[in-house]
Design an enzyme around this catalytic site. Structure first.
Site, short mmCIF file in Angstrom:
data_model
loop_
_atom_site.label_atom_id
_atom_site.label_comp_id
_atom_site.label_asym_id
_atom_site.label_seq_id
_atom_site.Cartn_x
_atom_site.Cartn_y
_atom_site.Cartn_z
N ARG A 138 0.57 -1.10 0.23
CA ARG A 138 0.12 0.04 0.16
C ARG A 138 0.84 1.25 0.03
O ARG A 138 1.75 1.22 0.62
CB ARG A 138 -0.96 -0.11 1.09
CG ARG A 138 -1.98 -0.88 1.34
CD ARG A 138 -2.84 -0.88 2.38
NE ARG A 138 -2.40 -1.30 3.63
CZ ARG A 138 -1.81 -0.35 4.64
NH1 ARG A 138 -1.58 0.77 4.28
NH2 ARG A 138 -1.24 -0.72 5.51
N TYR A 140 -1.28 -3.76 -6.91
CA TYR A 140 -1.17 -4.41 -5.74
C TYR A 140 -2.41 -4.37 -4.95
O TYR A 140 -3.15 -3.36 -4.71
CB TYR A 140 -0.11 -3.68 -4.88
CG TYR A 140 -0.15 -4.14 -3.40
CD1 TYR A 140 0.31 -5.56 -3.14
CD2 TYR A 140 -0.50 -3.39 -2.54
CE1 TYR A 140 0.20 -6.02 -1.72
CE2 TYR A 140 -0.82 -4.04 -1.17
CZ TYR A 140 -0.41 -5.14 -1.02
OH TYR A 140 -0.69 -5.87 0.35
N LYS A 183 -9.68 -1.98 1.76
CA LYS A 183 -9.29 -1.02 2.41
C LYS A 183 -9.86 0.35 1.98
O LYS A 183 -10.52 1.22 2.93
CB LYS A 183 -8.12 -0.57 2.25
CG LYS A 183 -6.76 -1.83 2.79
CD LYS A 183 -7.27 -2.20 4.13
CE LYS A 183 -6.25 -3.34 4.65
NZ LYS A 183 -6.61 -3.63 5.89
N HIS A 194 -10.51 -1.64 11.47
CA HIS A 194 -9.49 -2.49 11.07
C HIS A 194 -9.32 -3.74 12.14
O HIS A 194 -8.30 -3.67 12.78
CB HIS A 194 -8.34 -1.71 10.88
CG HIS A 194 -7.18 -2.34 10.16
ND1 HIS A 194 -5.93 -1.96 10.21
CD2 HIS A 194 -7.06 -3.42 9.33
CE1 HIS A 194 -5.03 -2.72 9.44
NE2 HIS A 194 -5.80 -3.86 8.78
N SER A 247 -1.27 -3.46 10.48
CA SER A 247 -1.08 -4.60 9.21
C SER A 247 -0.03 -5.42 9.68
O SER A 247 1.20 -4.81 10.21
CB SER A 247 -0.93 -3.68 8.02
OG SER A 247 -1.80 -2.89 7.78
N CYS A 277 0.72 -7.62 11.89
CA CYS A 277 0.87 -7.75 13.21
C CYS A 277 0.21 -8.86 13.93
O CYS A 277 0.00 -9.12 14.94
CB CYS A 277 0.46 -6.60 14.01
SG CYS A 277 1.77 -5.22 13.56
N ASP A 320 -9.59 -9.05 9.10
CA ASP A 320 -9.30 -7.96 8.92
C ASP A 320 -10.08 -6.86 9.01
O ASP A 320 -9.61 -5.63 9.54
CB ASP A 320 -8.64 -8.02 7.45
CG ASP A 320 -7.76 -6.60 7.17
OD1 ASP A 320 -6.77 -6.40 7.87
OD2 ASP A 320 -7.97 -6.20 6.14
N ARG A 380 1.62 -12.39 -0.52
CA ARG A 380 0.19 -12.45 -0.21
C ARG A 380 -0.26 -14.06 -0.57
O ARG A 380 -0.15 -14.14 -1.66
CB ARG A 380 -0.67 -11.37 -0.34
CG ARG A 380 -0.30 -10.01 0.10
CD ARG A 380 -0.72 -10.02 1.41
NE ARG A 380 -0.24 -8.52 2.10
CZ ARG A 380 -0.85 -7.95 3.27
NH1 ARG A 380 -2.11 -8.42 3.57
NH2 ARG A 380 -0.62 -6.95 3.69
C1 OXD Z 1 -3.26 -4.33 5.65
C2 OXD Z 1 -3.73 -5.63 4.75
O1 OXD Z 1 -2.25 -4.00 4.64
O2 OXD Z 1 -4.65 -5.93 5.59
O3 OXD Z 1 -3.38 -3.94 6.45
O4 OXD Z 1 -3.55 -5.81 3.68
MN MN Z 2 -5.32 -5.05 7.19
#
Ligand code: OXD
Ligand code: MN
Length: 586
Positions: free
Chosen positions: A71, A199, A208, A228, A250, A252, A279, A372
């Site tokens: 991102r 991406y 998002k 989130h 993100s 974590c 998420d 991913r």
């Molecule tokens: C992020 C995702 O970047 O969930 O938070 O992809």
């Molecule tokens: Mn996320």
């Protein structure tokens, strides 16, 4: 030919066709035959690589452009009329100026390409809480990912009828020029435009962009919250199921916590964990006086590196069919995939995420750190029976968490809702590879929403505080940190499945069955109250993890003050008061 008679939709699509000048327009019906045709086409052009269909049925590999792997927060904009409504944590540009800039970029950008029109729903189609969208894109990869991550197809247009209540999303890959890359949101027009990226986080506009940035704005207007957060259900040996939502920045470990496997000793006693989402949570006051949460997504866009049979077997199982892998290692011996942390046996005949020969002996990583998997939620062995429930699940607790090597205790509890909002507002975390920029520096990431809040964060905090007037039985609020390290830099808390030990304490606190220690920052467990049998950590180490280092906390105060000052008058008085109270207690 258009799939709908909705004149709002058709007028907009026609305008976008005139603007971008595609060679052809294809509406995505959601039917398997059409999708299979697209997969074939993408394999012919090299956009996708078909993987070993015996080992990984329905799975494909994709590589993004090397300059387009995460991102881009610096190029993400909230374009509302007034700058102060975007607030100091968002990039802002006046809507007209941004439209002009982006329409200039998008002009003719699909010439010689196909435009795909994707009707999609965030949330179960037909549910009163679902939000509909239409994404226009020139990327088959986006179509196929949207099909996994959202609910796609003709039925969305039927549910939408003649209404203009849908999010308009335009995505053009264009030249993938990072200097001209923009992810722009127009909350007042319910519109998103993303150009020059391929991406996921920048181009799967349901995720998002809609489900967090646009939806947080909608929630502010309509009295609900877009967060989130993962959502998980925990069943205790009595068969009672409690639901918690947790916000971590993100990369974590939200996906890991959402799919946690209880430690053996807990399994024997009958504990079970169910994943509702990993998420995003949309949270509303329910008729019964509690807060209820739904996961508006339909799949997982998880970070691959570190996902292993040990760390998260459920995520791994989820990605073993009908999934798309992005920027991982391609094992040429058996046409499968690999990434760092999957196991200790990197393939010796492989291509790295850049498509270059790679044999596992090089120092460079084979998979990009932000590589991913996009996997359907239904594949998850522990998916909750409530995953499809239109009304969602009632929340007993909200948990905030960050990645902090020092200072932050394993867990603490806020003294009440407003203090809980304060705890969320001062969250800090070390940055990860999920966004471009330096990795490992501590930044304030309130409620893990810094990159995702679609309006002024000061107004957002006030909205959080005000929720307590709408809800009788507010969930309790906690903060966790699995990432404290010792002097050798190793994690002290075993993490993963053992996090259930902390969740058990949290649930006991929600039920009011356990005492806790009052400290200047909130309630902290007595070490004896965390069940350690079978865990690889000593009682003494746990005591250290629960110890509040008051001097270090005092050092945090000026940073919080400085952060709050950025919001000027928008900072809620309640939060200022909480900060003063913390200062006085320390
Ligand atoms: C992020 C995702 O970047 O969930 O938070 O992809
Ligand atoms: Mn996320």
């Amino acid at each position: 030919m258009s799939l709908t008679t909705n004149s709002h939709v058709n007028t907009w699509i026609n305008a976008m066709v005139n603007l971008t000048q595609p060679e052809e327009v294809v509406w995505i019906t959601g039917e398997e035959e059409q999708l299979e045709q697209l997969r074939k086409q993408a394999c012919q052009t090299g956009e996708l690589i078909k993987l070993n269909q015996e080992k990984l049925p329905g799975c494909y590999l994709h590589r993004t452009d090397p300059n387009d792997v995460a991102r881009v927060e610096g190029r993400t904009y909230i374009c509302c009329k007034k700058e102060e409504d975007a607030g100091p944590t968002n990039n802002w540009m006046a809507p007209m100026e941004m439209y002009e800039k982006l329409y200039t970029i998008a002009k003719g950008a699909m010439a010689g390409r196909t435009m795909y029109v994707i009707p999609f729903s965030m949330g179960k189609v037909g549910s009163p809480f679902a939000k509909y969208g239409i994404e226009i894109t020139d990327s088959i990869y986006v179509v196929l990912n949207m099909v996994i991550m959202t609910r796609v197809g003709k039925e969305i247009l039927t549910a939408l009828g003649d209404s203009d209540d849908y999010t308009k999303g335009l995505h053009c890959k264009d030249q993938l020029n990072p200097e001209q890359r923009y992810i722009a949101h127009f909350p007042q027009d319910n519109t998103i435009i993303s150009v020059n990226s391929g991406y996921g986080g920048n181009v799967l506009l349901g995720k998002k962009c809609l489900a967090l940035r646009i939806a947080s704005h909608m929630g502010h207007q309509e009295g609900w919250m877009a967060e989130h957060m993962l959502i998980l259900g925990i069943e205790n040996p009595k068969g009672e199921i409690y639901y918690v939502a947790a916000a971590f920045p993100s990369a974590c470990g939200k996906t890991n916590l959402a799919m946690l496997i209880p430690p053996e000793i807990y399994q024997k006693k009958g504990w079970k964990v169910y994943c509702v989402g990993d998420d995003i949570a949309w949270i509303r006051p329910g008729e019964d006086g509690r807060l209820w949460a739904v996961n508006p997504e339909n799949g997982f866009f998880g970070v691959a590196p570190g996902t292993s049979p040990k760390s998260n077997p459920n995520a791994l199982a989820s990605s073993m069919k009908n999934s798309i892998f992005t920027n991982v290692v391609h094992n040429l011996d058996n046409n499968t995939v690999w990434w760092e942390g999957l196991d200790k046996n990197p393939p010796s005949n492989a291509r790295d995420w850049l498509g270059k020969d790679w044999d596992g002996t090089k120092e460079e990583k084979g998979a990009h750190p932000n590589s991913r998997f996009t996997a359907p939620a239904v594949n998850c062995p522990c998916i909750s029976s409530e995953f499809e429930s239109p009304k969602g699940v009632p929340l007993s607790a909200i948990i905030f968490g960050g990645r902090r090597a020092k200072m932050m205790p394993l867990v603490y509890e806020a003294t009440d809702w407003t203090h809980g909002v304060f705890v969320g507002s001062i969250m800090g975390s070390e940055t990860t590879a999920a966004a471009t920029g330096k990795v490992g520096v501590v930044r304030r990431d309130p409620m893990a929403m810094l990159p995702f809040c679609g309006y002024n964060m000061g107004d957002y905090w006030q909205h959080w505080i005000d929720m307590k007037n709408k809800v009788e039985k507010m969930p309790k609020v906690f903060h966790v940190n699995w990432f404290r390290t010792n002097d050798a830099g190793q994690f002290i808390w075993p993490g993963f499945g053992d996090n259930l030990r902390v969740l058990e304490w949290i649930l006991e606190r929600c039920k009011g069955t356990l005492e806790a220690k009052e400290t200047p920052i909130g309630y902290v467990p007595f070490a004896k109250d965390l069940y350690l049998e079978g865990a690889d950590i000593s009682f003494e180490a746990l005591e250290k993890l629960l110890h509040i280092e008051e001097e270090k906390w005092k050092e945090e105060i000026p940073g919080i003050q400085e952060f709050y000052n950025r919001f000027g008058d928008k900072i809620p008085k309640d939060l200022k008061r909480e900060l003063e109270k913390l200062e006085n207690r320390l």
